[in-house]
Design a protein around this motif. Structure first.
Motif, PDB file in Angstrom:
ATOM      1  N   UNK A 165      -1.271 -12.950  15.776  1.00  0.00           N
ATOM      2  CA  UNK A 165      -2.606 -11.238  15.841  1.00  0.00           C
ATOM      3  C   UNK A 165      -3.213 -12.073  14.994  1.00  0.00           C
ATOM      4  N   UNK A 166      -4.728 -11.571  15.131  1.00  0.00           N
ATOM      5  CA  UNK A 166      -6.249 -11.569  14.378  1.00  0.00           C
ATOM      6  C   UNK A 166      -6.555 -10.629  13.704  1.00  0.00           C
ATOM      7  N   UNK A 167      -6.761 -10.241  12.265  1.00  0.00           N
ATOM      8  CA  UNK A 167      -7.920  -9.739  12.726  1.00  0.00           C
ATOM      9  C   UNK A 167      -9.128  -9.285  12.428  1.00  0.00           C
ATOM     10  N   UNK A 168      -9.529  -8.341  13.106  1.00  0.00           N
ATOM     11  CA  UNK A 168     -11.202  -8.289  13.446  1.00  0.00           C
ATOM     12  C   UNK A 168     -11.748  -8.453  12.604  1.00  0.00           C
ATOM     13  N   UNK A 169     -12.284  -9.272  12.681  1.00  0.00           N
ATOM     14  CA  UNK A 169     -13.539  -9.822  11.129  1.00  0.00           C
ATOM     15  C   UNK A 169     -14.244  -8.716  10.779  1.00  0.00           C
ATOM     16  N   UNK A 170     -14.999  -7.595  11.220  1.00  0.00           N
ATOM     17  CA  UNK A 170     -15.610  -6.803  10.853  1.00  0.00           C
ATOM     18  C   UNK A 170     -15.080  -6.213  10.274  1.00  0.00           C
ATOM     19  N   UNK A 171     -14.119  -5.208  10.972  1.00  0.00           N
ATOM     20  CA  UNK A 171     -12.942  -4.107   9.961  1.00  0.00           C
ATOM     21  C   UNK A 171     -12.706  -4.949   8.543  1.00  0.00           C
ATOM     22  N   UNK A 172     -12.550  -6.330   8.727  1.00  0.00           N
ATOM     23  CA  UNK A 172     -12.253  -6.940   7.671  1.00  0.00           C
ATOM     24  C   UNK A 172     -12.849  -7.149   6.595  1.00  0.00           C
ATOM     25  N   UNK A 173     -14.261  -6.995   7.341  1.00  0.00           N
ATOM     26  CA  UNK A 173     -14.906  -7.363   5.853  1.00  0.00           C
ATOM     27  C   UNK A 173     -15.516  -5.838   5.063  1.00  0.00           C
ATOM     28  N   UNK A 200     -13.163  -4.093   4.675  1.00  0.00           N
ATOM     29  CA  UNK A 200     -12.218  -4.213   3.648  1.00  0.00           C
ATOM     30  C   UNK A 200     -12.844  -3.996   2.751  1.00  0.00           C
ATOM     31  N   UNK A 201     -12.994  -5.638   2.588  1.00  0.00           N
ATOM     32  CA  UNK A 201     -13.660  -6.075   0.878  1.00  0.00           C
ATOM     33  C   UNK A 201     -14.463  -4.961   0.712  1.00  0.00           C
ATOM     34  N   UNK A 202     -15.526  -4.445   1.548  1.00  0.00           N
ATOM     35  CA  UNK A 202     -16.454  -3.820   1.121  1.00  0.00           C
ATOM     36  C   UNK A 202     -16.504  -2.612   0.610  1.00  0.00           C
ATOM     37  N   UNK A 203     -14.833  -1.411   1.342  1.00  0.00           N
ATOM     38  CA  UNK A 203     -14.490  -0.615   0.307  1.00  0.00           C
ATOM     39  C   UNK A 203     -14.504  -1.033  -1.160  1.00  0.00           C
ATOM     40  N   UNK A 204     -13.026  -2.194  -0.880  1.00  0.00           N
ATOM     41  CA  UNK A 204     -12.771  -2.743  -1.892  1.00  0.00           C
ATOM     42  C   UNK A 204     -13.144  -3.196  -3.322  1.00  0.00           C
ATOM     43  N   UNK A 205     -14.488  -3.620  -3.280  1.00  0.00           N
ATOM     44  CA  UNK A 205     -15.388  -4.263  -4.164  1.00  0.00           C
ATOM     45  C   UNK A 205     -15.880  -2.810  -4.524  1.00  0.00           C
ATOM     46  N   UNK A 206     -16.360  -2.114  -3.790  1.00  0.00           N
ATOM     47  CA  UNK A 206     -17.237  -0.538  -4.785  1.00  0.00           C
ATOM     48  C   UNK A 206     -15.613  -0.041  -5.558  1.00  0.00           C
ATOM     49  N   UNK A 207     -14.288  -0.094  -4.603  1.00  0.00           N
ATOM     50  CA  UNK A 207     -13.604   0.713  -6.056  1.00  0.00           C
ATOM     51  C   UNK A 207     -12.812  -0.043  -6.515  1.00  0.00           C
ATOM     52  N   UNK A 208     -13.455  -1.472  -6.788  1.00  0.00           N
ATOM     53  CA  UNK A 208     -12.390  -2.033  -7.971  1.00  0.00           C
ATOM     54  C   UNK A 208     -11.673  -2.575  -8.019  1.00  0.00           C
ATOM     55  N   UNK A 209     -11.471  -2.624  -6.561  1.00  0.00           N
ATOM     56  CA  UNK A 209     -10.175  -2.904  -6.742  1.00  0.00           C
ATOM     57  C   UNK A 209      -9.898  -4.888  -5.467  1.00  0.00           C
ATOM     58  N   UNK A 210      -9.121  -5.200  -4.826  1.00  0.00           N
ATOM     59  CA  UNK A 210      -8.893  -6.882  -4.541  1.00  0.00           C
ATOM     60  C   UNK A 210      -8.294  -6.257  -3.229  1.00  0.00           C
ATOM     61  N   UNK A 211      -8.345  -7.522  -1.937  1.00  0.00           N
ATOM     62  CA  UNK A 211      -7.497  -7.794  -1.238  1.00  0.00           C
ATOM     63  C   UNK A 211      -6.364  -8.199  -1.809  1.00  0.00           C
ATOM     64  N   UNK A 212      -4.772  -7.960  -2.247  1.00  0.00           N
ATOM     65  CA  UNK A 212      -3.941  -8.373  -2.744  1.00  0.00           C
ATOM     66  C   UNK A 212      -2.811  -8.732  -1.767  1.00  0.00           C
ATOM     67  N   UNK A 213      -2.651  -8.748  -0.685  1.00  0.00           N
ATOM     68  CA  UNK A 213      -2.276  -8.777   0.675  1.00  0.00           C
ATOM     69  C   UNK A 213      -2.335  -8.297   2.040  1.00  0.00           C
ATOM     70  N   UNK A 214      -2.150  -9.356   2.747  1.00  0.00           N
ATOM     71  CA  UNK A 214      -1.929  -8.494   3.947  1.00  0.00           C
ATOM     72  C   UNK A 214      -0.705  -9.343   5.103  1.00  0.00           C
ATOM     73  N   UNK A 215      -0.680  -8.255   5.562  1.00  0.00           N
ATOM     74  CA  UNK A 215       0.661  -7.577   6.357  1.00  0.00           C
ATOM     75  C   UNK A 215       0.566  -8.269   7.935  1.00  0.00           C
ATOM     76  N   UNK A 216       1.721  -8.350   8.584  1.00  0.00           N
ATOM     77  CA  UNK A 216       1.819  -8.351   9.691  1.00  0.00           C
ATOM     78  C   UNK A 216       3.085  -8.312  10.612  1.00  0.00           C
ATOM     79  N   UNK A 217       3.275  -7.393  11.935  1.00  0.00           N
ATOM     80  CA  UNK A 217       4.621  -6.998  12.614  1.00  0.00           C
ATOM     81  C   UNK A 217       5.063  -8.069  13.013  1.00  0.00           C
ATOM     82  N   UNK A 218       6.368  -8.433  12.789  1.00  0.00           N
ATOM     83  CA  UNK A 218       7.228  -9.213  14.136  1.00  0.00           C
ATOM     84  C   UNK A 218       7.750  -8.344  14.751  1.00  0.00           C
ATOM     85  N   UNK A 219       7.363  -7.824  16.240  1.00  0.00           N
ATOM     86  CA  UNK A 219       8.259  -7.170  17.060  1.00  0.00           C
ATOM     87  C   UNK A 219       9.289  -7.764  17.239  1.00  0.00           C
ATOM     88  N   UNK A 220      10.252  -9.044  17.501  1.00  0.00           N
ATOM     89  CA  UNK A 220      11.219  -9.367  17.985  1.00  0.00           C
ATOM     90  C   UNK A 220      12.169 -10.555  17.280  1.00  0.00           C
TER      91      UNK A 220
END
Ligand SMILES: [Zn+2]
Length: 132
Positions: free
Chosen positions: A51-59, A61-81
Motif C-alpha cells: 500500500x501507499x497512502x494518497x499524499x494529499x489525503x495524508x496531508x 489528515x495532518x492538518x485536521x489533526x493539528x487544528x484539533x490539537x491531535x497527532x497522528x499516533x498510528x498508521x494501519x493497513x490490512x494483510x488480506x492473506x
C-alpha cells in the motif's frame, strides 16, 4: 501500548473487508497513545500485497489533526492473506519510531489486529487496549 475505542477497531476491520482483494490503509489520530479518530485513506497502489497512502489525503489528515490539537499516533493497513506481522517491505518503509504500525490480518476466519513499533529495522509487538 495503545488505547483504541472499540468502534475504531470495528471500523478498521470493516474497511479491510470492504477493500478486498486489496490492502486497506489509514491513520489514527489521538493523543497520549489514545486513539480518537480513524481516517481511512486511499491505497493508491490498489494492490493486495502493498500500500501507499494518497499524499494529499495524508496531508489533510495532518492538518485536521493539528487544528484539533491531535497527532497522528498510528498508521494501519490490512494483510488480506498473510499473518498480522510486518513484512520486510513494511519494516523498510516504516519511517517513524514514534508511531505504532497496526496490521489487521484477514488470513483466518476471525480478523487479527496487532500493533508494532518499528525502529532500526526491527519490529516489536505492542499491546492494544480496547476502550469504549
Ligand atoms: Zn504489510
Amino acid at each position: 501500548m495503545i488505547d483504541i475505542p472499540k468502534h475504531i477497531i470495528d471500523g478498521i476491520i470493516s474497511q479491510a473487508y470492504n477493500e478486498l482483494p486489496n490492502e486497506a490503509c489509514g491513520l489514527l489520530t489521538g493523543k497520549n497513545n489514545v486513539a480518537v479518530k480513524q481516517h481511512a485513506l486511499t491505497n493508491i497502489d490498489h494492490s493486495p500485497e502493498h500500500f501507499s497512502f494518497d499524499p494529499a489525503e495524508q496531508f489533510q489528515v495532518l492538518r485536521t489533526a493539528r487544528s484539533n490539537d491531535l497527532e497522528i499516533i498510528a498508521n494501519y493497513h490490512s494483510h488480506p492473506e498473510t499473518p498480522s506481522r510486518p513484512s520486510k517491505e513494511d519494516i523498510l518503509l516504516a519511517y517513524d519510531p514514534n508511531i505504532l504500525y497496526l496490521i489487521v490480518s484477514l488470513a483466518d476466519e476471525i480478523p487479527v489486529l496487532k500493533a508494532f513499533r518499528i525502529e532500526n529495522g526491527k519490529s516489536t509487538e505492542e499491546g492494544i487496549n480496547v476502550i469504549d
